[in-house]
Design an enzyme around this catalytic site. Structure first.
Site, mmCIF file in Angstrom:
data_model
loop_
_atom_site.group_PDB
_atom_site.id
_atom_site.type_symbol
_atom_site.label_atom_id
_atom_site.label_comp_id
_atom_site.label_asym_id
_atom_site.label_seq_id
_atom_site.Cartn_x
_atom_site.Cartn_y
_atom_site.Cartn_z
ATOM 1 N N CYS A 113 5.870 6.162 17.057
ATOM 2 C CA CYS A 113 6.764 5.027 17.240
ATOM 3 C C CYS A 113 8.044 5.646 18.389
ATOM 4 C CB CYS A 113 7.831 4.282 15.707
ATOM 5 S SG CYS A 113 6.333 4.293 14.848
ATOM 6 N N HIS A 247 13.624 0.125 18.081
ATOM 7 C CA HIS A 247 12.855 0.267 17.295
ATOM 8 C C HIS A 247 13.130 -0.359 16.815
ATOM 9 C CE1 HIS A 247 8.787 1.427 15.536
ATOM 10 N NE2 HIS A 247 9.734 2.425 15.310
ATOM 11 N N ASN A 277 6.254 -4.154 12.227
ATOM 12 C CA ASN A 277 6.939 -2.678 13.167
ATOM 13 C C ASN A 277 5.880 -2.453 13.656
ATOM 14 O OD1 ASN A 277 6.677 0.069 14.034
ATOM 15 N ND2 ASN A 277 7.513 0.850 11.572
HETATM 16 N N1 ACO Z 1 5.931 -4.423 -2.655
HETATM 17 C C1 ACO Z 1 6.460 -4.811 -3.805
HETATM 18 N N2 ACO Z 1 7.668 -3.657 -4.654
HETATM 19 C C2 ACO Z 1 6.528 -2.051 -4.085
HETATM 20 C C3 ACO Z 1 6.627 -2.143 -2.911
HETATM 21 C C4 ACO Z 1 5.809 -3.406 -2.216
HETATM 22 N N3 ACO Z 1 5.970 -3.978 -0.561
HETATM 23 N N4 ACO Z 1 6.535 -0.930 -1.724
HETATM 24 C C5 ACO Z 1 6.714 -0.168 -3.003
HETATM 25 N N5 ACO Z 1 7.348 -0.745 -3.996
HETATM 26 C C6 ACO Z 1 8.043 -0.430 -5.607
HETATM 27 C C7 ACO Z 1 7.806 1.239 -5.251
HETATM 28 O O1 ACO Z 1 6.845 0.589 -6.221
HETATM 29 C C8 ACO Z 1 9.413 1.451 -6.088
HETATM 30 O O2 ACO Z 1 9.255 0.653 -7.587
HETATM 31 P P1 ACO Z 1 9.373 1.909 -8.906
HETATM 32 O O3 ACO Z 1 10.980 2.276 -8.700
HETATM 33 O O4 ACO Z 1 8.665 1.231 -10.140
HETATM 34 O O5 ACO Z 1 8.173 3.787 -8.898
HETATM 35 C C9 ACO Z 1 10.578 0.330 -5.875
HETATM 36 O O6 ACO Z 1 9.387 -0.515 -4.943
HETATM 37 C C10 ACO Z 1 10.839 0.819 -5.219
HETATM 38 O O7 ACO Z 1 10.028 2.250 -3.584
HETATM 39 P P2 ACO Z 1 10.927 2.729 -2.417
HETATM 40 O O8 ACO Z 1 9.562 3.700 -2.307
HETATM 41 O O9 ACO Z 1 11.935 3.445 -3.535
HETATM 42 O O10 ACO Z 1 11.934 1.636 -1.967
HETATM 43 P P3 ACO Z 1 12.887 2.110 -0.552
HETATM 44 O O11 ACO Z 1 14.114 1.220 -0.839
HETATM 45 O O12 ACO Z 1 13.406 3.190 -0.271
HETATM 46 O O13 ACO Z 1 12.261 0.857 0.409
HETATM 47 C C11 ACO Z 1 11.256 0.800 2.171
HETATM 48 C C12 ACO Z 1 11.220 1.465 1.064
HETATM 49 C C13 ACO Z 1 11.291 -0.149 2.623
HETATM 50 C C14 ACO Z 1 9.899 2.168 3.062
HETATM 51 C C15 ACO Z 1 12.232 2.107 3.092
HETATM 52 O O14 ACO Z 1 12.423 3.502 2.829
HETATM 53 C C16 ACO Z 1 11.959 2.209 4.426
HETATM 54 O O15 ACO Z 1 12.503 1.154 5.197
HETATM 55 N N6 ACO Z 1 11.782 3.644 5.154
HETATM 56 C C17 ACO Z 1 12.126 3.892 6.648
HETATM 57 C C18 ACO Z 1 10.742 3.247 6.708
HETATM 58 C C19 ACO Z 1 10.932 3.400 8.157
HETATM 59 O O16 ACO Z 1 11.177 2.756 9.166
HETATM 60 N N7 ACO Z 1 9.063 3.699 8.689
HETATM 61 C C20 ACO Z 1 8.761 3.696 10.049
HETATM 62 C C21 ACO Z 1 9.766 4.670 10.862
HETATM 63 S S1 ACO Z 1 8.496 5.614 12.447
HETATM 64 C C22 ACO Z 1 7.504 4.824 12.580
HETATM 65 O O17 ACO Z 1 7.803 3.524 13.193
HETATM 66 C C23 ACO Z 1 6.069 4.876 12.480
#
Ligand code: ACO
Length: 320
Positions: A113, A247, A277
């Protein structure tokens, strides 16, 4: 002093737009979950005929046209991508072919990214060194082809597209151009975000794997540091910044960076709500949108920043 000035921008988004609701018909998720966690409302997904090279070429054509330049003037093409159509030849040479170029050079940059910031840095150095005068720098991705569409924790986050800038060497005193770029990588964090497979590992699935929470944690800290170092390199206060073009991974990360710079929300370019993204394509897509709709104007000071797999991260300070 020779500087690399942004002379034109261009963008390409795949024809097919997929809303969160449409995705929720196929994946166990909801518009509410995706929107509240990430700010994403929709993404564009490439059709079979919308290859990485094709999208990059279309974005490049528009950047050339905006600059009033022809492909014959271009000394080189640099494409940032983690999703090339082929292991080789480089996507950049496919773009060259699409533009009818038989001279100059072309190569790809792989930094996930952060790829566009890395590519911009290489291009800037080449122009400052006098190795090139006119360069196309492109970010192009088809992340939809890297997704495990059964994994709701990743497949809702990404989209496809391409953005391009045409850089020209300018010996001006008006202060325009790339002021500096700042690159970082920490290879010990490589397992936080990777693709499980490659040409040498045919038995692996070849899909994206991410520890979202850890990436989030690193992103907020490392992006703030690299933006601060970019400003400090020029003795600038955050109040000097006109625009943040970040980004586009997650609206919460973007908003946190805007606050760090004390920028009002309308000075932060956001496309993640409509594009999701798009990895290395996200900064040039956002830049093209804000230049083309008249928000970003010549003379404006723009900060760009990105973090991605590697981990890689970095920033660029550009006077448009
Ligand atoms: N729909 C519904 N529920 C979901 C989904 C979905 N798409 N995805 C996960 N869940 C559930 C999980 O199973 C979990 O359930 P549980 O508590 O029963 O186990 C719950 O939602 C919470 O999951 P988390 O992974 O803890 O959610 P979080 O609040 O951390 O958000 C996210 C996840 C959005 C991915 C966040 O961590 C994030 O944005 N991280 C940064 C990622 C990023 O920026 N990546 C790109 C940077 S590098 C690049 O660009 C390649």
């Amino acid at each position: 002093m020779t500087r690399a000035v942004v002379a034109g921008v261009g963008a390409y988004l795949p024809r097919t737009r997929v809303s969160n609701d449409a995705l929720a018909e196929k994946v166990d998720t909801s518009d509410d979950w995706i929107r509240s966690r990430t700010g994403i409302g929709a993404r564009h997904i490439a059709a079979a005929d919308e290859s990485c090279a094709m999208m990059a070429t279309e974005a490049a054509r528009l950047a050339l046209a905006q600059a009033g330049a022809t492909a014959a003037e271009v000394d080189g093409v640099i494409v940032a991508t983690a999703t090339p159509d082929q292991a080789f030849p480089a996507t950049a040479t496919r773009v060259q072919a699409g533009l009818g170029m038989t001279r100059g050079f072309g190569f790809d940059v792989s930094a996930a990214c952060s790829g566009f910031i890395y590519a911009l840095s290489v291009a800037d150095a080449m122009i400052r060194a006098g190795q090139a005068r006119t360069l196309l720098v492109i970010g192009a991705e088809v992340f939809s082809r890297l997704m495990n569409w059964q994994d709701r924790t990743t497949c809702v986050l990404f989209g496809d597209g391409a953005g391009a800038v045409l850089l020209r060497a300018q010996n001006g005193t008006d202060g325009r151009g790339i002021l500096s770029t700042h690159l970082h990588a920490d290879g010990t964090l490589g397992d936080l975000l990777y693709v499980d497979g490659a040409v040498g590992q045919p038995e692996r699935s070849g899909t994206l794997v991410m520890n979202g929470r850890e990436i989030f944690r690193h992103a907020v800290v490392k992006l703030a540091e690299t933006v601060e170092e970019a400003l400090a390199a020029h003795g600038l206060d955050p109040s000097a910044v006109d625009w943040l073009v970040p980004h586009q991974a997650n609206l919460r990360i973007i908003e946190a960076m805007g606050k760090r710079l004390s920028l009002p929300a309308e000075r932060v370019v956001v496309t993640v709500d409509r594009h999701a993204n798009t990895s290395a394509a996200s900064i040039p897509l956002a830049l093209a949108e804000a230049v083309n709709d008249g928000r970003i104007k010549p003379g404006d000071l723009v900060v760009m920043e990105a973090l991605g797999g590697g981990l890689t991260w970095g920033s660029a300070l550009v006077r448009m």
